[in-house]
Design an enzyme around this catalytic site. Structure first.
Site, PDB file in Angstrom:
ATOM      1  CB  ILE A 179       3.026   0.165   1.737  1.00 60.09           C
ATOM      2  CG1 ILE A 179       1.543   0.348   1.360  1.00 60.09           C
ATOM      3  CG2 ILE A 179       3.301  -1.258   2.160  1.00 60.09           C
ATOM      4  CD1 ILE A 179       1.099  -0.525   0.182  1.00 60.09           C
ATOM      5  CB  SER A 180       0.352   3.564   5.674  1.00 59.04           C
ATOM      6  OG  SER A 180       1.263   4.630   5.699  1.00 59.04           O
ATOM      7  CD  GLN A 181      -2.568  -0.598  11.107  1.00 56.52           C
ATOM      8  OE1 GLN A 181      -1.791   0.191  11.665  1.00 56.52           O
ATOM      9  NE2 GLN A 181      -3.515  -1.234  11.757  1.00 56.52           N
TER      10      GLN A 181
END
Length: 217
Positions: A63-65
Site C-alpha cells: 500500500i503506497s506511502q
C-alpha cells in the site's frame, strides 16, 4: 485521551505532514482525511497505518506511502464528472480516495486475493462508484472504453500505446516509469490537440507492473 470530537494525534500528524510536504488541494486533503487508511493495511500494521510510509500487503505487494497517493491524486486534477482507470488495485486505498473525487472508477488488479479484498473494503466504506475488475492492466477489455484520467500504481519500463490510446481528449495519465528494481520517475501525460505532452514529476519506488492474471497461490 483526546476529546471525542477531535481526531487522534497520529491522524492529525498525517494531515499536517501532507500539508508540510506541499499537498494543497483541499478536495484531495478532505478525501485523504475521510478514508480510513487503517482499514486497508494488514492487521499487524494497523498501529502504523497513519505513518507516511509504504506497508506490505498480500501477494508481495504494497500500500503506497500516503504522500505519494496524495501527490499522484492531486496531479490528476480530478473533476466530479471524470471517469478514472486505475491499473493496480492493491489494497483498494487509492481507489477509495479517487472515489471521493470523481464520477466513476474502474480499478484493475491481477491478483484475485487482492481484488476480492479491495472490493470488500470498498463496499464496506460505501464506495459505490468503484468497480474492481480481475484482469490484466496491459490488456484492457475493449468494452471498458475511454477514460478522462488514468493512474498506474505499479512500475512500467515504458507506457504502452494501448494504454495511452485510452486517454480522452484533454485527459491525463500518471505512471511510474523506470526499471522494475530501483527508483522510477512519475510521468504525467496530457492529451492535447497537438498530441501527448510528457512531463517528469518526482522519483518514486513502486513494485513492477506485470502482464497477465496471476496464478492462484
Amino acid at each position: 485521551m483526546p476529546p471525542a470530537d477531535r481526531p487522534p494525534p497520529e491522524k492529525m500528524m498525517f494531515q499536517l505532514n501532507l500539508r508540510r510536504r506541499g499537498i494543497s488541494d483541499q478536495r484531495v486533503l478532505r478525501a485523504m482525511d475521510g478514508i480510513p487508511r487503517d482499514v486497508f493495511v494488514e492487521p499487524a500494521d494497523r498501529d502504523d497505518a497513519w505513518l507516511d510510509t509504504a506497508l506490505g500487503i498480500a501477494c508481495g505487494q504494497t500500500i503506497s506511502q500516503p504522500f505519494v497517493v496524495a501527490y499522484m491524486t492531486e496531479r490528476l486534477e480530478l473533476r466530479d464528472d471524470n471517469r478514472v482507470l486505475e491499473i493496480g488495485s492493491g489494497s483498494g486505498y487509492q481507489a477509495a480516495i479517487l472515489s471521493r473525487l470523481c464520477r466513476q472508477v474502474l480499478t484493475i488488479e491481477r491478483f484475485r486475493v487482492l481484488a476480492d479484498r479491495a472490493r470488500s473494503r470498498l463496499e464496506q466504506l460505501g464506495c459505490d462508484n468503484v468497480e474492481v475488475m480481475l484482469g490484466d492492466g496491459f490488456d484492457i477489455p475493449a468494452e471498458a472504453g475511454q477514460f478522462d484520467r488514468i493512474l498506474v500504481t505499479a512500475a512500467m519500463e515504458q507506457i504502452p500505446d494501448a494504454l495511452t490510446a485510452r486517454i480522452e481528449p484533454g485527459g491525463l495519465l500518471i505512471a511510474p516509469v523506470g526499471p522494475p528494481s530501483g527508483r522510477q520517475t512519475l510521468i504525467l501525460l496530457r492529451r492535447t490537440t497537438a498530441g501527448l505532452v510528457r512531463k517528469e514529476l518526482i522519483d518514486v519506488r513502486f513494485v513492477p507492473a506485470l502482464p497477465g492474471i496471476a496464478r492462484e497461490l
